[in-house]
Structures are given as structure tokens and as C-alpha cells.
Design a protein around this motif. Structure first.
Motif, PDB file in Angstrom:
ATOM      1  N   ASP A 575       0.626  -1.341   0.074  1.00  0.00           N
ATOM      2  CA  ASP A 575       0.103   0.062  -0.167  1.00  0.00           C
ATOM      3  C   ASP A 575       0.902   1.352   0.072  1.00  0.00           C
ATOM      4  O   ASP A 575       0.495   2.319   0.525  1.00  0.00           O
ATOM      5  N   VAL A 576       1.909   1.213  -0.684  1.00  0.00           N
ATOM      6  CA  VAL A 576       2.686   2.525  -0.860  1.00  0.00           C
ATOM      7  C   VAL A 576       3.140   2.610  -2.228  1.00  0.00           C
ATOM      8  O   VAL A 576       3.759   1.523  -3.120  1.00  0.00           O
ATOM      9  N   THR A 577       2.779   3.741  -2.624  1.00  0.00           N
ATOM     10  CA  THR A 577       3.074   4.104  -4.306  1.00  0.00           C
ATOM     11  C   THR A 577       4.417   4.717  -4.354  1.00  0.00           C
ATOM     12  O   THR A 577       4.865   5.628  -3.615  1.00  0.00           O
ATOM     13  N   VAL A 578       5.361   4.262  -5.288  1.00  0.00           N
ATOM     14  CA  VAL A 578       6.494   4.829  -5.488  1.00  0.00           C
ATOM     15  C   VAL A 578       6.848   5.211  -6.787  1.00  0.00           C
ATOM     16  O   VAL A 578       6.473   4.695  -7.653  1.00  0.00           O
ATOM     17  N   SER A 579       7.345   6.685  -6.822  1.00  0.00           N
ATOM     18  CA  SER A 579       7.236   7.301  -8.272  1.00  0.00           C
ATOM     19  C   SER A 579       8.456   8.132  -8.130  1.00  0.00           C
ATOM     20  O   SER A 579       9.226   8.435  -7.206  1.00  0.00           O
ATOM     21  N   TYR A 580       9.140   8.220  -9.355  1.00  0.00           N
ATOM     22  CA  TYR A 580      10.531   9.055  -9.527  1.00  0.00           C
ATOM     23  C   TYR A 580      10.295  10.233 -10.313  1.00  0.00           C
ATOM     24  O   TYR A 580       9.652  10.586 -11.200  1.00  0.00           O
ATOM     25  N   ASP A 581      11.053  11.614  -9.968  1.00  0.00           N
ATOM     26  CA  ASP A 581      10.824  12.765 -10.531  1.00  0.00           C
ATOM     27  C   ASP A 581      12.025  13.656 -10.611  1.00  0.00           C
ATOM     28  O   ASP A 581      12.718  13.781  -9.669  1.00  0.00           O
ATOM     29  N   ASP A 582      12.761  13.269 -11.671  1.00  0.00           N
ATOM     30  CA  ASP A 582      14.228  14.078 -11.778  1.00  0.00           C
ATOM     31  C   ASP A 582      15.204  13.527 -11.028  1.00  0.00           C
ATOM     32  O   ASP A 582      15.799  14.437 -10.392  1.00  0.00           O
ATOM     33  N   GLY A 583      15.107  12.225 -10.501  1.00  0.00           N
ATOM     34  CA  GLY A 583      16.032  11.761  -9.777  1.00  0.00           C
ATOM     35  C   GLY A 583      15.717  11.741  -8.143  1.00  0.00           C
ATOM     36  O   GLY A 583      16.353  11.256  -7.356  1.00  0.00           O
ATOM     37  N   ASN A 584      14.303  12.214  -7.826  1.00  0.00           N
ATOM     38  CA  ASN A 584      14.112  11.977  -6.751  1.00  0.00           C
ATOM     39  C   ASN A 584      12.977  11.332  -6.350  1.00  0.00           C
ATOM     40  O   ASN A 584      12.396  10.678  -7.373  1.00  0.00           O
TER      41      ASN A 584
END
Length: 634
Positions: A575-584
Motif C-alpha cells: 500500500d505504498v506508491t513509489v514514483s520518481y521525478d528527476d532523480g528524486n
């Protein structure tokens, strides 16, 4: 000592050193410093130098950029007064014939072409000190016309400490030649203003008929004999006035200096822009970087062309207006932003280490203010923080777009040092101003760990900067939050903010009731950075939460590098969504999860920065935020 002297008339000659005890001092190699030499940088550096030399009389410094174009007889008369046919042209032709002399070859062709226009730029400042001092002493005269990368500033809060900014005058001269005409605020009885001298900066060169190797610097001057041999001497009084008029560098009898850039050009452009476009660029650059000084009536700027005169007014540059409004209302009691156009502010405490000589410093604060953006705003610098201090120059527009979310965009200012409050500055404001001055690199475009800070302060200067910027980001998150019942701040943030006007902690929430418990670590395994951590929510009721994870490199000398990208992160809990944005990394967590553990790593270090010691440590930043029902509905 050998020297080259080329006679122009009985009073003036071009003089070039070939070495010896009277030659200029070179404090450093200016080519080592990556100053972006475009028109914007030119305006910024020139205005800073003028602003730093203002007289303490309560009147503003006035600067005029005057574009002058010469053709026909006017061009011929100017070149004759400059000593072109009697010496300067010969030097330039000698340099043009070398392997790196292409830029000079183009100027020689333009000068020799009777139909080609000669473009001059006169930078005239008023209510400044003028070129005081002599060749043989540390002074602003010697710093400008003799030395390289030596600076002579008025006081500890002046705009720069490297003496690099003046170099743009010669960089933007196609002829590498600048004429100075100055009216001194104070001078010896025997020296009568104005004072005039010209300086050229060519590469080291030889003349066809002379085997002597000459240094690049040369002066249009009177040559005088000293114990160290011949040296350049400026013209004074009527002689200076007469030559200044011939060189189109005349000025009113008001203290200050006029700098004439011969054959003005932008070295970053392949084509020669028209004067009208350049004038508008100068106005916009002036307002972009000096709106605090303009707004406070400390600096007045005009740009003149043969056809029109423009004034640098803050209200005429839409991209800057929101920052001016935030600064104007910075002392508001509001602490959160509700509607577009609202301004809110917080004091950010600053703790400085003792000076290098053991002198204790006074803790103080800087003022952060933010204005919530509206659809009608110019968004050129949206989600940026304008950083500035008492000199009134914006050091940097600090990009904080990662703080914004949804429609919560903003414009913000961080007013520090003598720019923090109205009226006389406090002792702590003066010390913070001094500290941040030494935190500026030669480009004056950052506050960071520098060699000057290391020389001026004891250990702890890097931590003082990191704490200030860390608290700034936390404060921005608070200011742009919805600010109603669901707004909860972490214990880390609460402990940093004093009440505006006092040193007491805020009482919005008890420090005994922290929201998150966070543990984290990072290590370098020889190829990548490995990170791990645990985040636990300490409240019993919440509607979900999120966290942002970023990794920043820190040099062995304490300087901050760019963010180190995080390649992947694994979370143990569901129940944890992981996303990436410009290396973060951005984590979104359901309400059922009150604790999670994560691990991750950066990509391999292909540049070798970490292996070779450029990056000696990292700062792992985790910013966790609760979500409320009200925010979900928004």
C-alpha cells in the motif's frame, strides 16, 4: 627594466610594461572563474561595482548606460584622441596576427572601414567615491586600473570580495580597451578632478620591429619616473577634461566614475545586436538583479541611446512585480497563504560561528516572505526565492518548484542582513550581511562554502548555511500549505521558527508532540551510494501521508554539489506508491500504514567525482507530510 612607449602628443602616450617591480599584480587568473559573460552578466557586475562605491550620504547611487555610435569625422576624431594611429592600432594589429587574435582582426577591419560604425558604451555612475588612491597603494584606483582579481570595497557589506566583476568591462570591449574619467569625492589639494586614464588588456605580444615581449596591459597616460622605473600616471584637471571630451567620456562635476567601453560587443553572440534591443535588455537585467536597491531608492538606473532614454523601474518588468509585493509586505503577521495574491512571512533564525580571530558573533534571523501566485502573474520566475542582502542585489533566484503542489505556486523573497528590516540594521543583521558576503563566490550568484568563509570564520560556517537553507525549505512548505485545521508541522520545523519580532519558539503545536520519527543513512560502496531509512507516523489518526526523498553531494571542503539521482527504492510494506521525478523519490502511503522501511541506491558514479574525492559525503533529505481530508478534497 625595459618598457615600450609610443608617443601620441606631448601630454599622452601608450605605455606597456615588460616586467619589473612596478608592474601590475595578478591576484589570480580570471580565466579560471566561470563568469557567464553575456549582456545580463555585464549589467549585473557593472551595477554591483557602482552600487558598492556609494557615498554614505543618504542619496541614491545613479548609473547611466549611454550607447554612442560614431561614424565619419566623429569616428576619426575619437580614434585620433585614443592614439589609434600612433600606437594602439599597431599593438592590436600585432596581436591580430597571432594564432588567437581573430577577435582583434575583426575590430581592426571595422576601424579601418570608413563606412563601419564604431560603437561605444559609457557607464556613468554618480554619488560614488570616484577613483581615489594612487598606483602604489591598495585603493579602488589601483584595483581597477592596475591589478587583476584584487578588490577594494567600501566596507564589510559591499557586494563582492574578489575584484572579478570589473573584468567584464574589457571582456565586452572588442578593442580590449576601457577609458576611465572620474570626479573624486575627496582628493589631495594638488590633485584636481577630473582624473582620466585608459587601460588596454591584450595578450602578451611582440611588435614587428621589436624583440621585446610586452605584457598585455597598456595605459593611455602620462609616464612618470619612479624609484621602480617608469610607470603610468593619470591625467588631472583641465588636461583630463579636454581629453575626456574628445573621447566622448565627459561627465558632470559630480563624484563618481565614467567607464567608456571601446567597440562594445557581446562575446556570446555571433551577430551584432541593434542598440535599441540592447537598451531594453539592459533595463530588464537591471531590474531583475537590482530591484531591491531600486525599490528602496538606493539605486537609480537609466539607459540612453541616440534615439531614447529608458528608466529601470520595477513596475515595468512584470516578472519582478510579485517579488516586490512580497518584499513590500514581508512584515505581515500572516503565516499561511489562503488566496492568490496573499503574502505571508516567517523569521528564519541564523546561528553564525565565531570569526576567525575569535570574535563572538550575534545570532539573528532573516526574513522569508512568500506571495501566492495568481493566473494573472508573469510566471518567468514562478516558485523561485529571490535571495539578497543589504547591497540590494539579488544573488540568486533559488528554484524551489519541488515545494509547490497543485495550484499552490508562489513567489518568495529571503531578505537578509541589512535588507531584512526597515530602519537602522541591528548588530546581528550587520554580521549576517558580512557572513553572506564572504559566502559569495567570484560570480556572486550563490551563498555557499567558500575559501573566504574559511579564512574569515571558524568551523561551523557550512552548517550555518545548510541550516538556513534547510529551514527555508521547511518554512516555504508551511507558508504555502492550506493553513487551516488540517495543517500539521513536524517537530523539526517548529523548533526552528521564532515568533516574528522575538526569539521565542512558536506555540502553534507543542514540540512534545512530534508528527514523524525518521531515521536514515547513506554510504558509498565504491561505485554507488546506498541509502536506507525508516519513517514512522506518531499520530493515531490521519488520512494518509507522503514523503519526498532526495540525495545531495557534499564536497570535502563543505561545498554543495548537484543532487545525486536515486535510481531505485524498495519499500518493505504494501500500500505504498513509489514514483520518481528527476532523480528524486516520492512516496504516497495509505492511512493503514503508519510505518515503512526503505532501501535504495544511486546510479554508478561514472564521473569519478566520489572516487577522486570531489564529493566526500551526502545529505539524505526526507520530507514527510500528512494528508488530511480537506487536502484530499482539494
Amino acid at each position: 627594466m625595459e618598457q615600450g612607449q609610443i608617443q601620441i602628443n606631448e601630454a599622452a602616450e601608450w605605455f606597456f610594461f615588460s616586467g619589473g617591480p612596478g608592474a601590475p599584480r595578478y591576484g589570480d587568473d580570471p580565466t579560471k572563474h566561470a563568469v557567464d559573460h553575456d549582456a545580463e552578466a555585464f549589467v549585473r557586475e557593472v551595477l554591483q561595482n557602482a552600487n558598492d562605491q556609494g557615498l554614505p550620504n543618504g542619496n541614491p547611487v545613479e548609473v547611466t548606460f549611454r550607447f554612442i555610435t560614431l561614424t565619419g569625422d566623429e569616428k576619426i576624431e575619437f580614434l585620433q584622441a585614443l592614439g589609434w594611429s600612433d600606437g594602439l592600432g599597431k599593438r592590436m594589429r600585432a596581436v591580430a596576427n597571432t594564432h588567437n587574435g581573430h577577435r582583434y582582426e575583426r575590430v581592426v577591419k571595422r576601424v579601418d572601414d570608413p563606412d563601419a560604425e564604431l560603437r561605444l558604451l559609457l557607464v556613468e555612475d554618480r554619488n560614488t567615491t570616484g577613483l581615489t588612491g594612487s598606483w602604489d597603494e591598495d585603493s579602488n584606483y589601483a584595483a581597477l586600473v592596475r591589478d587583476e582579481l584584487y578588490s577594494s570595497k567600501q566596507d564589510d557589506t559591499a557586494g563582492g570580495s574578489y575584484g572579478l566583476g570589473k573584468s567584464v568591462l574589457w571582456t565586452f570591449s572588442g578593442a580590449s580597451t576601457v577609458v576611465f574619467n572620474s570626479h573624486l569625492a575627496q582628493s589631495d589639494d594638488e590633485d584636481v578632478s577630473p582624473r582620466l586614464i585608459a587601460r588596454s588588456k591584450f595578450p602578451t605580444h611582440q611588435l614587428p620591429e621589436d624583440d621585446t615581449t610586452y605584457q598585455g596591459a597598456g595605459w593611455l597616460c602620462q609616464t612618470v619616473e619612479t624609484d621602480n622605473g617608469p610607470q603610468p600616471e593619470s591625467f588631472w584637471g583641465e588636461d583630463a577634461s579636454r581629453l575626456a571630451e574628445q573621447l566622448h567620456a565627459g561627465r558632470p562635476s559630480i563624484s563618481g566614475t565614467s567607464a567608456m567601453v571601446v567597440e562594445f560587443q557581446d562575446p556570446t553572440r555571433d551577430e551584432r545586436p541593434n542598440v535599441k534591443d540592447l537598451a531594453q535588455e539592459f533595463v530588464e537585467a537591471s531590474v531583475k538583479y537590482f530591484w531591491p536597491a531600486i525599490y528602496r531608492d538606493n539605486l537609480k538606473i537609466t539607459v540612453e541611446t541616440p534615439e531614447e532614454t529608458l528608466s529601470a523601474n520595477v513596475e515595468d518588468v512584470p516578472a519582478i512585480r510579485p517579488f516586490v509585493e512580497a518584499y513590500d509586505k514581508r512584515n505581515t503577521d500572516a503565516q499561511t497563504l489562503i488566496d492568490p495574491g496573499d503574502v505571508a512571512g516567517l523569521d528564519i533564525p541564523v546561528t553564525l560561528p565565531p570569526r576567525a580571530d575569535g570574535t563572538e558573533t550575534t545570532d539573528g534571523s532573516v526574513r522569508l516572505a512568500a506571495r501566492l501566485a495568481s493566473p494573472a502573474d508573469d510566471d518567468t520566475y514562478l516558485n523561485n526565492v529571490a535571495l539578497f542582502r543589504g547591497a540590494g542585489m539579488v544573488v540568486k533566484y533559488y528554484d524551489q518548484r519541488r515545494v509547490a503542489y497543485g495550484d499552490r505556486n508562489f513567489f518568495s523573497v529571503l531578505a537578509t542582513g541589512e535588507a531584512r528590516s526597515e530602519g537602522p540594521p541591528s548588530e546581528s543583521d550587520q554580521e549576517i550581511d558580512r557572513f553572506l558576503r564572504f559566502a559569495e563566490p567570484p560570480e556572486h550568484d550563490e551563498w555557499e562554502s567558500t575559501e573566504n568563509l574559511r579564512e574569515q570564520y571558524q568551523r561551523g560556517f557550512r552548517m550555518a548555511l545548510d541550516d538556513m537553507f534547510g529551514t527555508l525549505r521547511d518554512a516555504l512548505r508551511h507558508l504555502i500549505s492550506k493553513g487551516s485545521n488540517g495543517d500539521v508541522l513536524s517537530d523539526n520545523i517548529l523548533n526552528r521558527f521564532p515568533i516574528h519580532g522575538s526569539g521565542n519558539p512558536r506555540s502553534m503545536m507543542s514540540p512534545a508532540d512530534p508528527v514523524f520519527e525518521i531515521d536514515s543513512s547513506s554510504r558509498f560502496d565504491g561505485e554507488t551510494w546506498e541509502i536506507s531509512g525508516r519513517i514512522k507516523v506518531l499520530l493515531e489518526e490521519f488520512d494518509g501521508w507522503s514523503a519526498d526523498i532526495s540525495l545531495t553531494g557534499v564536497g570535502e571542503d563543505g561545498s554543495r554539489y548537484d543532487d545525486i539521482p536515486i535510481e531505485r527504492v524498495e519499500v518493505e510494506q504494501p500500500d505504498v506508491t513509489v514514483s520518481y521525478d528527476d532523480g528524486n523519490v516520492h512516496l504516497v502511503v495509505d492511512a493503514e500504514v503508519d510505518e515503512l522501511s526503505f532501501s535504495g541506491r544511486s546510479p554508478p558514479d561514472r564521473s569519478g567525482a566520489m572516487v577522486h574525492g570531489d564529493v566526500g559525503a551526502t545529505q539524505l533529505e526526507i520530507l514527510a507530510e500528512l494528508q488530511t481530508s480537506e487536502e484530499d478534497q482539494a
